[in-house]
Design a protein around this motif. Structure first.
Motif, PDB file in Angstrom:
ATOM      1  N   CYS A   9       0.806  -2.082  -3.422  1.00  0.00           N
ATOM      2  CA  CYS A   9       2.262  -1.912  -3.313  1.00  0.00           C
ATOM      3  C   CYS A   9       2.792  -2.645  -2.092  1.00  0.00           C
ATOM      4  CB  CYS A   9       2.639  -0.434  -3.237  1.00  0.00           C
ATOM      5  SG  CYS A   9       2.568   0.439  -4.808  1.00  0.00           S
ATOM      6  N   LEU A  15       8.404   0.619  -4.987  1.00  0.00           N
ATOM      7  CA  LEU A  15       7.222   0.187  -4.238  1.00  0.00           C
ATOM      8  C   LEU A  15       7.073   0.981  -2.939  1.00  0.00           C
ATOM      9  CD1 LEU A  15       7.525  -3.669  -4.724  1.00  0.00           C
ATOM     10  CD2 LEU A  15       5.608  -2.251  -5.514  1.00  0.00           C
ATOM     11  N   CYS A  26       6.759   3.496 -10.251  1.00  0.00           N
ATOM     12  CA  CYS A  26       6.496   2.165  -9.716  1.00  0.00           C
ATOM     13  C   CYS A  26       5.907   1.242 -10.788  1.00  0.00           C
ATOM     14  CB  CYS A  26       5.567   2.262  -8.512  1.00  0.00           C
ATOM     15  SG  CYS A  26       5.417   0.722  -7.579  1.00  0.00           S
ATOM     16  N   CYS A  81       0.010  -4.803  -9.589  1.00  0.00           N
ATOM     17  CA  CYS A  81       0.519  -3.582  -8.978  1.00  0.00           C
ATOM     18  C   CYS A  81       0.708  -2.489 -10.035  1.00  0.00           C
ATOM     19  CB  CYS A  81       1.841  -3.869  -8.262  1.00  0.00           C
ATOM     20  SG  CYS A  81       2.469  -2.469  -7.311  1.00  0.00           S
TER      21      CYS A  81
END
Length: 120
Positions: free
Chosen positions: A28, A50, A85, A101
């Motif tokens: 992140c 994030l 996220c 991610c």
């Protein structure tokens, strides 16, 4: 029975969750610089996700390592932050860093949900 002042060893499941949290935290943080290239409202939404995920995963890992009695609740919150996220990162499917991610976030959410249901 453990001696006063000593902690019980981490279970394999707990260690796996700590590792997933720390890996997710790192990716992140790395992804934030990628996100800065997007611009606009989308960038702001992704950056918030994030940041929330990065901070939550670090805190979750810290709480598990110190055997906090709030670990299960933190794992639940962490899984929610990771899911949010991952969804935000998936909005930029042509960016390999965002996809990396999103994958780390999904993995962390899975391990956190498993830990939330475990007897910590």
């Amino acid at each position: 029975m453990t001696q006063p002042g000593t902690m019980t060893p981490m279970t394999e499941q707990m260690q796996e969750c700590v590792d997933a949290c720390m890996a997710c935290h790192a990716v992140c943080e790395e992804t934030m610089s990628s996100c800065l290239q997007i611009g606009g409202q989308a960038q702001m939404q992704i950056m918030r996700s994030l940041l929330d995920c990065s901070e939550t995963t670090r805190m979750c890992a810290d709480m598990m390592m110190r055997r906090s009695p709030l670990s299960a609740e933190m794992c639940t919150l962490c899984a929610q932050a990771c899911d949010m996220c991952a969804q935000a990162c998936m909005s930029v499917p042509d960016d390999p860093q965002m996809m990396r991610c999103a994958e780390a976030c999904r993995r962390c959410a899975e391990t956190c949900l498993a830990m939330a249901g475990a007897d910590l």
